[in-house]
Scaffold this active site. Structure first.
Site, PDB file in Angstrom:
ATOM      1  N   ASN A 258     110.911  21.572 -52.236  1.00 43.72           N
ATOM      2  CA  ASN A 258     110.718  22.896 -53.052  1.00 43.72           C
ATOM      3  C   ASN A 258     110.930  23.003 -54.482  1.00 43.72           C
ATOM      4  O   ASN A 258     111.935  22.071 -54.883  1.00 43.72           O
ATOM      5  CB  ASN A 258     111.131  23.813 -52.173  1.00 43.72           C
ATOM      6  CG  ASN A 258     110.699  24.122 -50.816  1.00 43.72           C
ATOM      7  OD1 ASN A 258     109.687  23.532 -50.193  1.00 43.72           O
ATOM      8  ND2 ASN A 258     111.705  24.745 -49.813  1.00 43.72           N
TER       9      ASN A 258
ATOM     10  N   HIS B  95     110.831  17.177 -55.938  1.00 47.41           N
ATOM     11  CA  HIS B  95     109.801  17.328 -56.777  1.00 47.41           C
ATOM     12  C   HIS B  95     110.261  18.042 -58.261  1.00 47.41           C
ATOM     13  O   HIS B  95     109.371  18.916 -58.768  1.00 47.41           O
ATOM     14  CB  HIS B  95     108.771  18.314 -55.776  1.00 47.41           C
ATOM     15  CG  HIS B  95     108.184  17.144 -54.938  1.00 47.41           C
ATOM     16  ND1 HIS B  95     107.795  17.974 -53.793  1.00 47.41           N
ATOM     17  CD2 HIS B  95     107.977  15.983 -54.561  1.00 47.41           C
ATOM     18  CE1 HIS B  95     107.530  16.999 -52.955  1.00 47.41           C
ATOM     19  NE2 HIS B  95     107.474  15.832 -53.499  1.00 47.41           N
TER      20      HIS B  95
ATOM     21  N   CYS C  75     106.237  22.656 -77.941  1.00 44.58           N
ATOM     22  CA  CYS C  75     107.659  22.378 -78.093  1.00 44.58           C
ATOM     23  C   CYS C  75     108.246  22.712 -79.331  1.00 44.58           C
ATOM     24  O   CYS C  75     107.471  22.519 -80.460  1.00 44.58           O
ATOM     25  CB  CYS C  75     107.623  20.813 -77.817  1.00 44.58           C
ATOM     26  SG  CYS C  75     109.588  20.302 -78.004  1.00 44.58           S
TER      27      CYS C  75
END
Length: 308
Positions: A138, A155, A214
Site C-alpha cells: 500500500n 511500492h 521541480c
C-alpha cells in the site's frame, strides 16, 4: 513450524462495516470469524518467533480506501477505468495534467484516512517482538501513521513526491499548496473515488489545470510510488529478501498477491519451506503455498489474535 494445510472459510454471520460512519464501504461482503479459525491462526502466530508480514489493499479498505480487485466494490468491478501506467505518465504532459488534477482533488480525503484495527494490531505485534518485518504493498502511509517502524513500503508512498530529473524528494502536502497557488479559481465535479488518492473527473475539466515543476531543476514531478508498468527498486527488493531470510514464518494480510512484486516473496518463502498463512477475503495467487487460509476482515481477525 509446519501445520497441515487447511482452507478455512469464515461462516456467514454478517457484521456491520468497520468503515467510519458516513463513508462508503469498499470492503467486500464477508462472514464474521468463528472460534475455530481464530484458534488455528492464533496457533500459527504463537509458534512464529520472527514473523514476516505482507499486507495489501484489503487491509486499508476498512479505513475507507478503495482497492482495485475486490469483488463487487473494487475499481475493476465498479468501472472500466484503469490506473495510470508509468510509460504514459513519463511521455505525456496531458496524462500528467490529468493525473495531478485528479490527485489534487482527491488528496484532502486520501491524506486524512486513519489506521484501522488491523494496522494497530500489527503495530502492537512489533512492539511486543512478535513481528520481525512488515512489507506493505500500500502507498497510503497508514502503517506509518499507526507507528510501525520495522516497515518497507514496497511500492513507495503517496505522501512523498520525487523529481524525475534531479531525484529531489518532498512532501506531497507541500505540492498541494503549490497546486492551490497555481489554480486559485479551478474547480471540478467528481463522480467517485478510486484507489491511491485518485478521483473520477471528466477529461474536459482538467484542460486548464496547471501543474508545477521541480523547484530545484524544473523537472517532472511524480508521486514516489511504483506505477503500473514500472519496477520496484532492486535495493528495496534485496532488503525485503534479507528480512525474509531472517524470519521463520509468513503471514499475508489483505492481499490477493496478483502483482508479482509481492508474490515473489511468497515464492521465496516456498523455496525456503517456510510456514505461510493467508488472511484475505477471496482467493489469492499464493493459496497453493499456504498451510492455513482464513477468509475474513483483517481488522476483526488480527485484533483478536494475541502476539504471545
Amino acid at each position: 513450524m509446519r501445520l497441515p494445510r487447511q482452507i478455512l472459510t469464515l461462516h456467514a454471520v454478517r457484521r456491520a462495516s468497520s468503515v467510519p460512519a458516513g463513508m462508503v464501504s469498499f470492503v467486500p461482503a464477508c462472514s464474521t470469524a468463528d472460534a475455530n479459525s481464530l484458534e488455528l491462526l492464533q496457533d500459527f502466530v504463537s509458534r512464529a518467533r520472527r514473523l514476516f508480514v505482507i499486507t495489501g489493499a484489503g487491509l486499508s479498505t476498512e479505513s475507507g480506501i478503495p482497492d482495485y480487485r475486490s469483488e463487487g466494490v473494487g475499481l475493476y468491478a465498479r468501472t472500466d477505468r484503469r490506473p495510470m501506467q508509468y510509460s504514459e505518465f513519463v511521455r505525456s504532459a496531458k496524462a500528467r495534467q490529468r493525473y495531478w488534477a485528479r490527485n489534487f482533488v482527491g488528496w484532502p480525503q486520501f491524506s486524512s484516512h486513519l489506521p484501522n484495527a488491523a494496522h494497530r494490531a500489527l503495530q502492537r505485534w512489533e512492539e511486543r517482538g512478535k513481528l520481525h518485518w512488515l512489507v506493505t504493498q500500500n502507498v497510503d502511509s497508514l502503517h506509518s501513521k499507526a507507528g510501525q517502524k520495522r516497515l518497507t513500503e514496497l511500492h513507495g508512498c503517496a505522501h512523498r513526491v520525487m523529481c524525475l530529473g534531479c531525484g529531489a524528494v518532498s512532501a506531497r502536502e507541500e505540492l498541494q499548496a503549490r497546486f492551490i497557488a497555481l489554480n486559485p479559481e479551478w474547480r471540478a465535479q467528481t463522480s467517485g473515488v478510486a484507489p491511491d488518492g485518485d478521483v473520477f473527473i471528466e477529461d474536459e475539466q482538467v484542460l486548464h489545470f496547471r501543474v508545477p515543476s521541480c523547484e530545484a531543476c524544473g523537472g517532472i514531478l511524480k508521486p514516489e510510488v511504483t506505477f503500473f508498468g514500472d519496477n520496484v527498486n532492486k535495493a528495496t527488493v534485496q532488503l525485503v529478501r534479507d528480512r525474509l531470510a531472517e524470519s521463520d514464518a509468513v503471514l499475508v494480510a489483505g492481499s490477493s498477491l496478483q502483482v508479482y512484486s509481492g508474490y515473489r516473496f511468497l515464492l521465496a518463502a516456498g523455496d525456503r519451506k517456510m510456514s505461510v498463512a493467508i488472511l484475505n477475503i477471496g482467493p489469492t495467487r499464493a493459496d497453493h503455498l499456504a498451510e492455513l487460509k482464513v477468509s475474513g476482515r483483517c481488522g476483526e481477525v488480527l485484533s483478536a489474535i494475541h502476539s504471545v
